[in-house]
Write an enzyme that holds these catalytic residues in place. Structure first.
Site, PDB file in Angstrom:
ATOM      1  N   LEU A 153      11.302 -20.474  -3.888  1.00 36.80           N
ATOM      2  CA  LEU A 153      10.265 -19.575  -3.368  1.00 36.80           C
ATOM      3  C   LEU A 153       9.016 -19.598  -4.242  1.00 36.80           C
ATOM      4  O   LEU A 153       9.103 -19.515  -5.465  1.00 36.80           O
ATOM      5  CB  LEU A 153      10.806 -18.146  -3.320  1.00 36.80           C
ATOM      6  CG  LEU A 153       9.796 -17.045  -2.940  1.00 36.80           C
ATOM      7  CD1 LEU A 153       9.488 -17.093  -1.448  1.00 36.80           C
ATOM      8  CD2 LEU A 153      10.319 -15.672  -3.350  1.00 36.80           C
ATOM      9  N   ASP A 160       0.829  -1.205   0.000  1.00 40.96           N
ATOM     10  CA  ASP A 160       0.000   0.000   0.000  1.00 40.96           C
ATOM     11  C   ASP A 160       0.862   1.253   0.000  1.00 40.96           C
ATOM     12  O   ASP A 160       1.935   1.279   0.608  1.00 40.96           O
ATOM     13  CB  ASP A 160      -0.900  -0.016   1.243  1.00 40.96           C
ATOM     14  CG  ASP A 160      -2.056   0.951   1.145  1.00 40.96           C
ATOM     15  OD1 ASP A 160      -2.329   1.446   0.028  1.00 40.96           O
ATOM     16  OD2 ASP A 160      -2.692   1.220   2.179  1.00 40.96           O
ATOM     17  N   HIS A 214       3.061   3.371  -8.945  1.00 37.87           N
ATOM     18  CA  HIS A 214       2.922   1.943  -9.250  1.00 37.87           C
ATOM     19  C   HIS A 214       4.182   1.412  -9.930  1.00 37.87           C
ATOM     20  O   HIS A 214       4.615   0.281  -9.658  1.00 37.87           O
ATOM     21  CB  HIS A 214       1.699   1.722 -10.142  1.00 37.87           C
ATOM     22  CG  HIS A 214       0.399   2.031  -9.470  1.00 37.87           C
ATOM     23  ND1 HIS A 214       0.007   1.426  -8.294  1.00 37.87           N
ATOM     24  CD2 HIS A 214      -0.603   2.894  -9.805  1.00 37.87           C
ATOM     25  CE1 HIS A 214      -1.180   1.881  -7.938  1.00 37.87           C
ATOM     26  NE2 HIS A 214      -1.568   2.779  -8.836  1.00 37.87           N
TER      27      HIS A 214
END
Length: 254
Positions: A145, A34, A51
């Site tokens: 991962l 956020d 972004h």
């Protein structure tokens, strides 16, 4: 700067450590990324710039997660509520997976990272689906991962889908009401093949879950920081992991 909730202060003070240990690391870290828009606004830039900068942070955090041999990293990339944002912003966000993977997919492959997604994938634009599916296919055989992107994801939608599936199974005589338990719900969740998150991080100072993994974070440790996502680097990530290691997880026990 992290925000310490009052009921966590006692635990944190009692177990003060300032260095990250390679032991007692969380297996699964989930992050609500956020603050991109606010980061851009503070600099007089369009929200798209935030972004774009946030993509750089994803690379930094993923690299650190790989270095620490974490099992799973789930990133809240786009929620079912985010469609309410201005059309131009949504269209830009939908181009980000392609931009991100064009520059980073080879490195993910080299580092044995496996890309996955949760959410309503079918509702995404075709070009977004293609970019993400390419990364899923190219990393499918990797064993390192798990980089799990929550795309067009909403936890309430997920729960509704679970209830529909259970109702259909009851209607088809595959399940009875008496057989409904936590496990019958868990195995129908989008995350059924993953462990629940050990640690949930939210950046930008907001202290709420925003319809993210509501079932799965029942016993997760929460870490809220005022740092905006584009500024959340490897050092800030380590701070959250140190805080996690300084807590004692009781799961309702003593």
């Amino acid at each position: 700067m992290s925000i310490r909730l009052p009921f966590l202060n006692k635990i944190t003070k009692r177990t003060s450590k300032n260095e990250l240990s390679t032991e007692n690391l969380p297996d699964h870290v989930a992050i609500i990324m956020d603050g991109n828009g606010r980061w851009a606004k503070k600099r007089g830039l369009p929200r798209a710039a935030g972004h774009k900068e946030g993509m750089k942070t994803i690379k930094k955090v993923v690299r650190k997660a790989v270095e620490l041999n974490l099992e799973t990293l789930t990133l809240y990339a786009f929620s079912t509520e985010n469609w309410k944002r201005p059309k131009s912003e949504v269209e830009y966000i939908m181009k980000l997976p392609s931009q991100f993977l064009d520059t980073y997919l080879d490195e993910l492959v080299e580092n044995d990272v496996q890309v996955r997604t949760i959410g309503d994938f079918s509702a995404l634009p075709e070009h977004t689906q293609q970019a993400v599916q390419t990364s899923i296919d190219r990393t499918a055989k990797n064993n390192g991962l798990i980089l799990n992107f929550a795309l067009n994801y909403g936890s309430r939608n997920e729960m509704v889908d679970v209830m529909k599936e259970i109702a259909q199974d009851i209607n088809d005589n595959k399940l009875t009401i008496d057989n409904i338990d936590e496990e019958s719900i868990r195995k129908r969740l989008y995350t059924c093949h993953l462990k629940d998150p050990d640690l949930l991080i939210r950046t930008s100072g907001e202290i709420r879950l925003s319809n993210f993994l509501l079932w799965q974070v029942a016993y997760s440790e929460f870490y809220f920081t005022e740092v905006l996502w584009p500024d959340f680097d490897e050092v800030e990530f380590e701070k959250s992991l140190i805080e996690y290691q300084n807590r004692k997880r009781r799961y309702g026990g003593i």
